[in-house]
Design a protein around this motif. Sequence first.
Motif, PDB file in Angstrom:
ATOM      1  N   LEU A 245       0.825  -1.215   0.000  1.00 59.60           N
ATOM      2  CA  LEU A 245       0.000   0.000   0.000  1.00 59.60           C
ATOM      3  C   LEU A 245       0.860   1.266   0.000  1.00 59.60           C
ATOM      4  O   LEU A 245       0.411   2.318  -0.474  1.00 59.60           O
TER       5      LEU A 245
ATOM      6  N   ASP B 238       3.696   1.532  -1.581  1.00 54.95           N
ATOM      7  CA  ASP B 238       4.548   1.557  -2.774  1.00 54.95           C
ATOM      8  C   ASP B 238       3.918   2.485  -3.814  1.00 54.95           C
ATOM      9  O   ASP B 238       2.890   2.155  -4.425  1.00 54.95           O
ATOM     10  N   PRO B 239       4.512   3.658  -4.030  1.00 56.22           N
ATOM     11  CA  PRO B 239       3.898   4.608  -4.962  1.00 56.22           C
ATOM     12  C   PRO B 239       3.783   4.056  -6.378  1.00 56.22           C
ATOM     13  O   PRO B 239       2.847   4.403  -7.109  1.00 56.22           O
ATOM     14  N   ASP B 240       4.733   3.209  -6.723  1.00 62.10           N
ATOM     15  CA  ASP B 240       4.724   2.696  -8.097  1.00 62.10           C
ATOM     16  C   ASP B 240       3.587   1.688  -8.311  1.00 62.10           C
ATOM     17  O   ASP B 240       2.901   1.718  -9.345  1.00 62.10           O
ATOM     18  N   VAL B 241       3.422   0.802  -7.355  1.00 56.81           N
ATOM     19  CA  VAL B 241       2.315  -0.159  -7.465  1.00 56.81           C
ATOM     20  C   VAL B 241       0.982   0.589  -7.408  1.00 56.81           C
ATOM     21  O   VAL B 241       0.054   0.306  -8.193  1.00 56.81           O
ATOM     22  N   MET B 242       0.898   1.556  -6.530  1.00 57.57           N
ATOM     23  CA  MET B 242      -0.360   2.295  -6.416  1.00 57.57           C
ATOM     24  C   MET B 242      -0.631   3.120  -7.678  1.00 57.57           C
ATOM     25  O   MET B 242      -1.751   3.183  -8.168  1.00 57.57           O
ATOM     26  N   ASN B 243       0.409   3.744  -8.170  1.00 64.79           N
ATOM     27  CA  ASN B 243       0.250   4.545  -9.399  1.00 64.79           C
ATOM     28  C   ASN B 243      -0.253   3.669 -10.546  1.00 64.79           C
ATOM     29  O   ASN B 243      -1.246   3.983 -11.207  1.00 64.79           O
ATOM     30  N   GLU B 244       0.417   2.560 -10.755  1.00 65.54           N
ATOM     31  CA  GLU B 244       0.049   1.714 -11.893  1.00 65.54           C
ATOM     32  C   GLU B 244      -1.318   1.060 -11.672  1.00 65.54           C
ATOM     33  O   GLU B 244      -2.086   0.861 -12.624  1.00 65.54           O
ATOM     34  N   SER B 245      -1.623   0.739 -10.435  1.00 60.79           N
ATOM     35  CA  SER B 245      -2.916   0.103 -10.156  1.00 60.79           C
ATOM     36  C   SER B 245      -4.070   1.072 -10.416  1.00 60.79           C
ATOM     37  O   SER B 245      -5.132   0.661 -10.901  1.00 60.79           O
ATOM     38  N   ALA B 246      -3.861   2.339 -10.087  1.00 62.63           N
ATOM     39  CA  ALA B 246      -4.910   3.325 -10.369  1.00 62.63           C
ATOM     40  C   ALA B 246      -5.148   3.433 -11.873  1.00 62.63           C
ATOM     41  O   ALA B 246      -6.291   3.479 -12.342  1.00 62.63           O
TER      42      ALA B 246
END
Lengths: 319, 757
Positions: free
Chosen positions: B623, B625-633
């Motif tokens: 949660l 991880d900006p990269d995982v969150m960015n790509e998930s959005a």
Amino acid sequence: MRRHNTRGLLLSLPIALLVTISLLWAGTAFADGVMLRPAALPSADRASLLTAVTKAKAADPAAFQMVAKLHVDVIELDAKKRGRLAAVTPALKAMRGRALFPILEQLALDGLPRGDRNGSAWLAWRLGLLEALGSIRDARSASVLSAILTGNETSYPLVRAAAQALGKLGSTQAASKLITMSRIQDKKTRGIIAGMGHCRRAMVASRLAEIMSGARSDADVELYARALGDVANSWAWQTPLIAQTGEHSPTRDMALDALLNAFVSQASTHARKMIAQAVLVVDHPATKQRINAKKSGRSRSTQAALDALAKRFDNSPLR
Amino acid sequence: MIRPTWTSIFALAAALGLFAHGCAGHHDAGFDEDNNRNESIDGIDDPNSTGSGGPSGSCTPGEVISCYTGAPETEGIGTCVPGGTTCLPDGSGYGPCDGEVLPSEERCATPGDDDCDGLTNEDGPDCSCTPGQTLDCYSGPPSTQNVGICQSGSQSCNQEGTGYGACVGEITPKAEDCATAADEDCDGQSPPCPDATIDLRADNNRNGTIDLSDPTEDLNEASWSANNGAVFLANIDDDQSSCPTSGTDSQLASCNDASDTSINGNDDLLDLAKLKTAPWPDAPNDAKGTLTVNNPGKTYVRIFKKSGSSYKEYTSGQAVSLSELRNGASFAIEGKDILRDVSKWDGYLTVSWNVNAGTGPNGPIGDGSDTVEMRLAPVLFRHHLHPIDTYYVTKFTNYSPSMVFRQDMTSAANAAGVTAHDLYEQDQWTQDFFETAYMAMPKSGGGQHVIHVNFRSANYTGGSLRTAGRSVFTDLRGKDVAGAVEYASNHADYMDSLNSFGNLETVPPYSYNGKSWPMGRVLRGSHPQYYPDPEFDKMIDAQGVQDVIEIDTSWLLVSHVDESVSFVKVNSPRGWAMMVNDAAMAKTMLQQQKNNGYGSTQMFVGKYWSNNAYAAVSISQVLNDPDVMNESAWAAVKIDDQVNVIKAATGITNSEIIDIPFLHYESSGYSLAYQPGTVNGIYMADKHFGSPDPHGPTINGQDIFKSQIKNVLLPHGITVHFIEDWDLYHRLSGEVHCGSNATRKVPSNDKWWESGL
């Protein structure tokens, strides 16, 4: 009159000698990095990097071995890949900080040779190194990334990945570097813009807004909307690492405004679709209000498109 | 009637003293015995005559006066005209009457009124009728007069009275024409033509047989529709497994049962659609029958004619034997290939049975022809409402990840009651290098005769096709199983991932906005600048049944539709639901667990990347991880766009969507499933779904993502089987679906030809 501290000088001599020897070694025994020749780094940066790599290699040789294994594996990963490129990034990213110096060594000091890796394998390898480096967000990578962007590499995905990695550092220096480079119209420009959205700073958002206002094609809009969506991405801004920059509001405000301005000025369906996606990703709480404000004086079709956008925002898949 | 001679008339006249103008002397002279001219009728032509008939007494010498010696009432009538007489030189009287024409015997041989009685040819020795007189006439056999079309005419006596003219207006017997209702031979009967039986039968009523006595086999046979019309198959399987399993790509692709001019055994014969002509036992010896097919379909089909117990290739337009015409001829037809380009041929074929009927006992028999319209069966891509018959995986011997994967697949398959077929290719993406489809035509007994079609993928990069795709020819082809390939060699290499068949799914059947798609529609990832092989999509369009729905998958590293959507059978009016990746749900679930104090709980426990990097990561790390969150959005929004396209095309609603949670991450600038993408599984049967093991965080003994998918499918009666795919597939950007494939059963009652498409 300042006096020289002899003791200090004496103590620094062995270090200077070591650095000098190391640099000479770097110029001779070390091969090039896969993205950069060591000589392209400022000498001090090169020296400190070499020192750090040497120390890291001694402290955690397994990390270097894991990167080296992946360098071998990338041939098979490429041969077995499903899709455009082999996914190298997650394996390196999973190493987290341990991967920092092994990656920097590969990029800028002594990259393992390409060997018989074909074009897609070699691209995947270098992209993986850059993307994983970016995910680590360690300021010690700034010099290498900056040098890569200044260097001769013009490949779009590699420039994008390098710009993205530099941007993820979030520093004012990184932001300024990207903004400056975004103003230079050359083969790297689009890669720079594509990556700079990961630098979640207000100044970057401002520059991206400026860039978006000059969009001339659907392809431009798609690229710039993605960057604006990245810079103001709602979920990214919910993470502590990004939130701590303290530029939450101005960054996201500017991005939203730029997107909505583009939405009303771009008539193409595809362009508006790309902008709408970015608006949803930004997921700004004032979105509805600002959409309504944009309706005044617009054509019926634009008003209808804005209404549809507002409706879509109400049903955002992010919530 | 007494017809007096001029001699007697003259004698009588003389005796009666009728010659008032000295005609007596003329009379005397006329009978001058010296002149011996008794052969003369009346002597008036005698130039030596003294003209005893002229005026007597004195006259002026040389004077000429009119004279007529006949009965006065005849003068000027008919042919009788007066003459002239000249006064003698001595003035003693007049000479002979020259130039007069006196009455003579009436003769029909002459055109005039010879006896000067005012009637012409009314009588006489050579007269037979009265001019102008008419009589009925008829020259045909008396028994036919005024029977049928025969009728009397009339004839008129000619002006000479010598006889009657031609019989005008009569109609006499002709040869009977069976094509008309009239009695031409006037025998009192008007028989129809002898039966020239001209009847071509195909399986128009789609019961799998040719019924010569069933009128529905004939009904509207000239026009193929949802209600009627025969179907034939592209006979591209290899019933006797006689095609080589090695050779060049083109050699492999070009061999099939339609590539020769023979029927290769009884199984092959079953793949051909039959045609029959009705027997015409009374066909005259000069009758001729030919079967023809129209262009352009003619080029794409092959016809065989039954001869004895076997079939021989038949050329369109070739005459059948008289025996075949009389006893009925049997034909069989095959398509040489599947439809590929509707601009060249739309798959509809007009077949005609043409008969030159010859001449029967009653004359010529009417020619004719009978036409049926047939249609080449389209190739249909399978959808998930059809249960799996056989599933495929690539087997890597002694490779642990492959063994683990196959073991779990076997467990799921055993529960679902389906069998496995291992492929021995050096390509683990079993979903990608081929796609299963089928063709079908009616089968006797009401079922469907199916030829399965396995398409080799259009993956063409660096100048060659994907090697493992050869398996459709080298491994899978056989009895009722065909291989096919369609690709464009000039399609850009960088788009090639879109040609893998993970990027071809089939939306199950539906109706929406007044239009039905009874066989479903193909779903593909495509973007204006990033699209699959256009030749392959053209081939799909040519089938005319499963028009492609395109969604944008360009943002995904792999770019396949199976990364974000799948379909399962549910008990609802629509009959199916769509499973869709929902990144927001995944984030929410993890956030809830973090809020519940499980932020440090890890996912991907025990999993490693290829470089031995440990994959485990805590909920909080994910949660944060900006990269995982960015790509998930981004993934959430991009998938929402995909869903909106499918909604617009199908009318599916949110209540028919099953959300499947997993996040995304970025790799090489594109998006990938962060966890094993649980939507990307294999739907084994109505009640069994094989999902990738998500390796989610285990809380209170339960993997929260496993629980989620089990719980959302449970109301639909679907059991989820978790399949370990991390090492073999997930870390190579794929999942269970990518590593498997399936041939599905074709339900006997799901007939494409009734679709109206």
